[in-house]
Scaffold this motif. Structure first.
Motif, short mmCIF file in Angstrom:
data_model
loop_
_atom_site.label_atom_id
_atom_site.label_comp_id
_atom_site.label_asym_id
_atom_site.label_seq_id
_atom_site.Cartn_x
_atom_site.Cartn_y
_atom_site.Cartn_z
N UNK A 1 -3.87 -3.44 49.62
CA UNK A 1 -3.55 -2.08 49.50
C UNK A 1 -4.09 -1.24 50.98
N UNK A 2 -4.69 -2.06 51.24
CA UNK A 2 -4.36 -1.13 53.29
C UNK A 2 -3.97 -1.27 53.83
N UNK A 3 -2.91 -2.23 54.32
CA UNK A 3 -1.68 -2.27 54.67
C UNK A 3 -0.40 -0.83 54.61
N UNK A 4 0.28 -1.18 55.32
CA UNK A 4 0.77 0.15 55.18
C UNK A 4 2.31 -0.64 55.44
N UNK A 5 3.56 -0.20 54.16
CA UNK A 5 4.25 -0.28 53.95
C UNK A 5 5.34 -0.14 54.62
#
Length: 370
Positions: A107-111
């Protein structure tokens, strides 16, 4: 930044376009001082844990046993592993077998997702598979933080179909500098006295149309044409049987050595590009970079890259006319314009910098989430 690249079979490239991009871009990021990880199939030829400063993460990939379905398991394994690594950015190359696992992405990683081409338009797929691919495309478009399109055509379709903006960043190629005519001897060819077409053996790449045109022209001009690609497929067997009476149609198989390919393209009379589905095709850019005279299938994707600097066809009869009426020496400006486009627009230095800038902008835009 701590960055992961998913969606390829791995680096260095032994397969295709996304793998080539992943190789160039990941090494560039590492050289810029970023912490970069690239996911590789467990059975990739390269088994080391790092490649020119890029960390390699091997994950189990059962595609060799299960076929296409194995890709879904491989992507699942990569995404599951990414949950424990605290990446700032995860770059997904394509969506076909990864978007269904969107809910597992950290959830905290930018995709950031490169949306590839219109996979659901490929004629090789059955109706149910096409419907799934449409769904996968919708999932990727709706659940990614940022989208990338490698062609203006794809960018427009994402806006039209999903009301989603995407950043246009082209694919790239390396300019070809050192032609070597001796390579032709291995294929019993003479300079500018053969034509060629290179593609995966799939109907939407229009090998059938091009070779029909060659057959129509055969009696008055039996110039050889090299057909490059893995023909050990159902469609490949069909084409070989259909054109077995034409000795000038030479099915030479797949060639992966870039130096050989560049020279074959450079010394050819005409290079046919039949692709009709997808975004910017890597082999088309490589043909431009190799100073080939290109005859391309007439569609928006090809014209978005080549502009007016190619001969276009939409039927076997038009292929026949191109073969009958075209001299390479009369079309040198097309070749020069395409080569200049590689140098100034479709070059890896510019493309790598554009991706890095997008990453930095994305991190700033979503800094509250981090």
């Amino acid at each position: 930044m701590k960055i992961a690249i998913l969606g390829t079979r791995g680096i260095p490239n032994y397969y295709g376009g996304f793998e080539q991009f992943a190789e160039y871009f990941s090494v560039y990021l590492a050289e810029q001082g970023h912490e970069v990880y690239c996911y590789n199939s467990h059975n990739h030829k390269f088994q080391e844990s790092s490649f020119h400063g890029v960390h390699i993460l091997h994950q189990y990939d059962p595609e060799y046993k299960l076929g296409t379905f194995g890709q879904f398991i491989y992507d699942y394994n990569c995404i599951k592993d990414s949950r424990k690594r605290n990446f700032d950015i995860i770059l997904q190359l394509g969506y076909t077998s990864s978007s269904i696992w969107f809910f597992l992405l950290p959830k905290k990683s930018l995709i950031i997702t490169n949306m590839d081409g219109l996979e659901w338009k490929r004629s090789k797929y059955s109706w149910p598979v096409k419907q799934f691919l449409k769904f996968a495309e919708w999932l990727a478009a709706k659940t990614s933080d940022v989208l990338v399109s490698d062609s203006i055509g794809i960018q427009k379709l994402l806006e039209k179909n999903y009301k989603k903006t995407s950043t246009y960043i082209a694919y790239g190629a390396l300019p070809f500098y050192k032609p070597d005519e001796t390579i032709l001897q291995h294929y019993h060819l003479e300079k500018e006295r053969y034509n060629m077409i290179m593609a995966r053996f799939e109907p939407e790449n229009n090998l059938d149309m091009v070779l029909d045109g060659v057959a129509l022209q055969h009696d008055s001009d039996p110039t050889p044409i090299l057909v490059i690609g893995n023909h050990q497929t159902k469609y490949g067997v069909y084409l070989k049987n259909k054109f077995k009476a034409y000795s000038n149609i030479r099915f030479v198989g797949a060639i992966y050595d870039i130096t050989t390919l560049n020279n074959l393209r450079y010394f050819s009379k005409l290079y046919f590009h039949g692709h009709s589905v997808g975004g910017t095709n890597p082999s088309l850019l490589e043909a431009m970079a190799s100073k080939a005279l290109i005859a391309a299938h007439n569609n928006d994707f090809n014209k978005g890259v080549l502009q007016e600097n190619a001969l276009y066809f939409s039927s076997a009869l038009e292929v026949k006319k191109i073969l009958a009426n075209t001299k390479k020496s009369d079309n040198l400006q097309f070749i020069t314009n395409n080569y200049n486009a590689i140098v100034h627009e479709f070059n890896w230095t510019k493309i790598n910098a554009a991706y890095l800038q997008l990453f930095e902008q994305t991190l700033e835009r979503f800094k509250n989430r981090k």
